[in-house]
Design a protein around this motif. Sequence first.
Motif, short mmCIF file in Angstrom:
data_model
loop_
_atom_site.label_atom_id
_atom_site.label_comp_id
_atom_site.label_asym_id
_atom_site.label_seq_id
_atom_site.Cartn_x
_atom_site.Cartn_y
_atom_site.Cartn_z
N GLU A 159 0.85 -1.23 0.18
CA GLU A 159 -0.08 -0.31 -0.11
C GLU A 159 0.85 1.26 0.09
O GLU A 159 1.89 1.32 0.81
CB GLU A 159 -0.79 -0.05 1.21
CG GLU A 159 -1.69 1.04 1.28
CD GLU A 159 -2.60 0.98 2.65
OE1 GLU A 159 -2.76 1.83 3.34
OE2 GLU A 159 -3.47 0.04 2.48
N ARG A 160 0.70 2.23 -0.87
CA ARG A 160 1.35 3.39 -1.00
C ARG A 160 0.38 4.47 -1.02
O ARG A 160 -0.70 4.47 -1.37
CB ARG A 160 2.05 3.32 -2.25
CG ARG A 160 3.32 2.51 -2.26
CD ARG A 160 4.39 2.82 -3.25
NE ARG A 160 5.40 1.73 -3.27
CZ ARG A 160 6.06 1.35 -4.20
NH1 ARG A 160 5.77 1.81 -5.37
NH2 ARG A 160 6.97 0.37 -4.08
N ALA A 198 -4.76 5.96 -0.09
CA ALA A 198 -3.79 4.95 -0.24
C ALA A 198 -4.24 4.20 -1.54
O ALA A 198 -5.35 3.92 -1.92
CB ALA A 198 -4.00 4.09 0.88
N ARG A 199 -3.12 3.54 -2.38
CA ARG A 199 -3.35 2.64 -3.57
C ARG A 199 -2.54 1.45 -3.34
O ARG A 199 -1.45 1.63 -2.78
CB ARG A 199 -2.98 3.29 -4.49
CG ARG A 199 -3.72 4.85 -4.82
CD ARG A 199 -3.22 5.72 -6.10
NE ARG A 199 -3.60 6.96 -6.19
CZ ARG A 199 -4.83 7.35 -6.25
NH1 ARG A 199 -5.96 6.48 -6.24
NH2 ARG A 199 -4.95 8.59 -6.50
N MET A 200 -2.94 0.37 -3.95
CA MET A 200 -2.20 -0.86 -4.06
C MET A 200 -1.58 -0.60 -5.02
O MET A 200 -1.57 -0.67 -6.23
CB MET A 200 -3.24 -2.02 -3.77
CG MET A 200 -4.21 -2.01 -2.69
SD MET A 200 -3.44 -1.84 -1.15
CE MET A 200 -2.49 -3.34 -0.94
N ASP A 207 -2.69 1.07 -10.45
CA ASP A 207 -2.99 0.45 -9.47
C ASP A 207 -3.63 -0.97 -9.34
O ASP A 207 -3.92 -1.29 -10.56
CB ASP A 207 -4.41 1.27 -8.83
CG ASP A 207 -4.06 2.80 -8.47
OD1 ASP A 207 -3.00 3.13 -8.42
OD2 ASP A 207 -5.04 3.52 -8.50
#
Length: 89
Positions: free
Chosen positions: A51-52, A59-61, A74
């Motif tokens: 997760e960033r 938050a994005r994977m 993503d």
Amino acid sequence: MSLTIPPAIVGRGAIRIELDRGIHPATRKPLLEPGTTTPTSRCGACAFLVERVAGDGRARMKCAIKVQRRRGPDIKPDFPACVEFRTAA
């Protein structure tokens, strides 16, 4: 006369096209062979899924294999895994 578009062509984005070609959109590596996958061989169960937090605070994977300056695509948990797949501990 109306134009009929086959369902396979509707909604074709770059990520879907890469998956259809057998290439993972983030790592650019081949997907696992169809006969070797299990229901857990998806990006959501991969140890490289991280997760960033983006600049907008959301938050994005993302895939940790593909380290790049650009954000990259993503990752959805149901994406098929690539050949680098490792089961998350």
